[in-house]
Enzyme design. Structure first.
Site, PDB file in Angstrom:
ATOM      1  CG  HIS A  41      -2.135   0.925   0.958  1.00  0.00           C
ATOM      2  ND1 HIS A  41      -3.346   0.778   1.573  1.00  0.00           N
ATOM      3  CD2 HIS A  41      -2.262   2.040   0.184  1.00  0.00           C
ATOM      4  CE1 HIS A  41      -4.167   1.751   1.205  1.00  0.00           C
ATOM      5  NE2 HIS A  41      -3.521   2.530   0.346  1.00  0.00           N
ATOM      6  CB  ILE A  42       3.926   2.196  -1.445  1.00  0.00           C
ATOM      7  CG1 ILE A  42       4.037   1.187  -2.618  1.00  0.00           C
ATOM      8  CG2 ILE A  42       4.510   1.623  -0.177  1.00  0.00           C
ATOM      9  CD1 ILE A  42       5.465   0.870  -3.025  1.00  0.00           C
ATOM     10  CB  SER A  78      -0.629   8.396  -1.554  1.00  0.00           C
ATOM     11  OG  SER A  78      -0.565   7.877  -0.239  1.00  0.00           O
TER      12      SER A  78
HETATM   13  O1  LIG Z   1      -5.323   7.990   0.373  1.00  0.00           O
HETATM   14  C1  LIG Z   1      -5.735   6.844   0.239  1.00  0.00           C
HETATM   15  O2  LIG Z   1      -6.907   6.542   0.506  1.00  0.00           O
HETATM   16  C2  LIG Z   1      -4.842   5.800  -0.237  1.00  0.00           C
HETATM   17  O3  LIG Z   1      -5.119   4.642  -0.059  1.00  0.00           O
HETATM   18  C3  LIG Z   1      -3.597   6.170  -0.968  1.00  0.00           C
HETATM   19  O4  LIG Z   1      -2.983   5.060  -1.568  1.00  0.00           O
END
Ligand SMILES: O=C(O)C(=O)CO
Length: 326
Positions: A292-293, A295
């Protein structure tokens, strides 16, 4: 409260980029949670009596936290696009403005999605494992053959800002068609820009060479990518998920990948997170899995903190937030 500071604001994470903190500091006293991962007891203690909250992680934001804060709380912003960890009806019921940070992360997440799409379709993970295992066999002409992106049909499950940013990038890869499944049709100009056509879910599954999940997690989207859905997909199809792990039934995905019912998957999100290092998904050659990278770039995180801080300040001033969540 220190002199001249009109409001008390809790920042729920010590690593929220300074850009947002500096904005808040101008007229707010800042209280900051120091624990990583967040210690819930510390958060519940520090939230008491604050006017605003910059919610910097994916901890449940629910009645417990709102009760601990007290009735004076008048502004909250998350530092994320997805807000599935927020009890939105509860925040709404208390009439507290809630902001989040979509848009600023579209490009970072879209870049990563394209990376996953290439990695999964061209077997990066499997190839790397072959090197590790001393199985480099490129004297075979049909060794590690992947799926072409050119002339393909790319189907988007969810076609908001992130989906469109991915489509924009893929337009440089000579794809043939964009299909999308959403509740509401996107604007005609957007359809024209991407040569995109709205289709029902079954058509998306049946006709797409690549399926990109880019929708929020809701009770309607949870688990929709299950065995029934995988059985309707092409055997050569590649599934990409940069949205939320729970939109996919991960046991069913494991079976579909293991049996080569579909070609491969590229996942930035899983269920649960963090994924156990012993999870069976990680044993598959045809699953590219990231932690989960989407952003996670320096600039994007700084932008997210800036937008979140503006949201909080606007909520405190009784003004509309830059990006309200409801
Ligand atoms: O900001 C979010 O909801 C995210 O999962 C970014 O990857």
């Amino acid at each position: 409260m220190s002199a001249g500071k009109a409001f008390k604001v809790l920042v729920t994470h010590p690593e929220v980029p300074q850009e947002g903190i500096d904005l808040l500091k101008e007229n707010c006293e800042i209280i900051q949670v120091q624990s990583v991962p967040t210690n819930r007891a510390e958060l519940l203690e520090k939230i008491r009596g604050v006017d605003g909250v910059l919610w910097g992680g994916h901890q449940p934001l629910n009645a417990e936290a709102l009760d601990a804060a007290g009735p004076q709380l008048k502004s909250i912003s998350t530092m994320s696009a997805g807000i599935d960890y927020v009890d939105v009806p509860e925040v709404k019921r208390r009439k507290i403005p809630l902001g989040h940070t979509p848009t600023v992360l579209n490009t970072a997440v879209a870049d990563l999605a394209v990376g996953l799409l290439i990695a999964a379709s061209r077997r990066f993970h499997e190839g790397r494992k072959k090197i590790d295992n001393d199985q480099w066999e490129n004297y075979h002409l049909n060794w590690l053959l992947g799926q072409d992106i050119r002339d393909s049909t790319v189907g988007f499950y969810g076609f908001g800002g992130i989906g469109q940013a991915i489509a924009k990038r893929l337009s440089g890869f000579d794809i043939d068609k964009v299909l999308y499944t959403t509740r509401r049709r996107v604007h005609k100009e957007i359809e024209e820009e991407f040569n995109a056509k709205k289709v029902d879910f079954d058509t998306l599954l049946a006709e797409s060479d690549f399926i990109v999940i880019a929708s929020p997690l809701t009770k309607d989207t949870q688990g929709v990518f299950n065995a029934t859905a995988f059985n309707k997909m092409k055997q050569t199809a590649v599934l990409i998920n940069i949205a939320r792990g729970k939109i996919v039934n991960q046991d069913d995905l494991y079976e579909a990948l293991k049996s080569n019912r579909i070609f491969s998957a590229g996942l930035d999100v899983t269920d649960p997170e963090p994924l156990s290092p012993t999870d069976k998904l990680l044993t598959l050659d045809n699953a590219v899995v990231l932690p989960h990278i989407g952003s996670a770039t320096k600039r994007t995180r700084a932008d997210m903190s800036t937008i979140a801080a503006h949201n909080v300040l606007r909520g405190l001033a009784g003004e509309p937030m830059l990006s309200p969540a409801y």
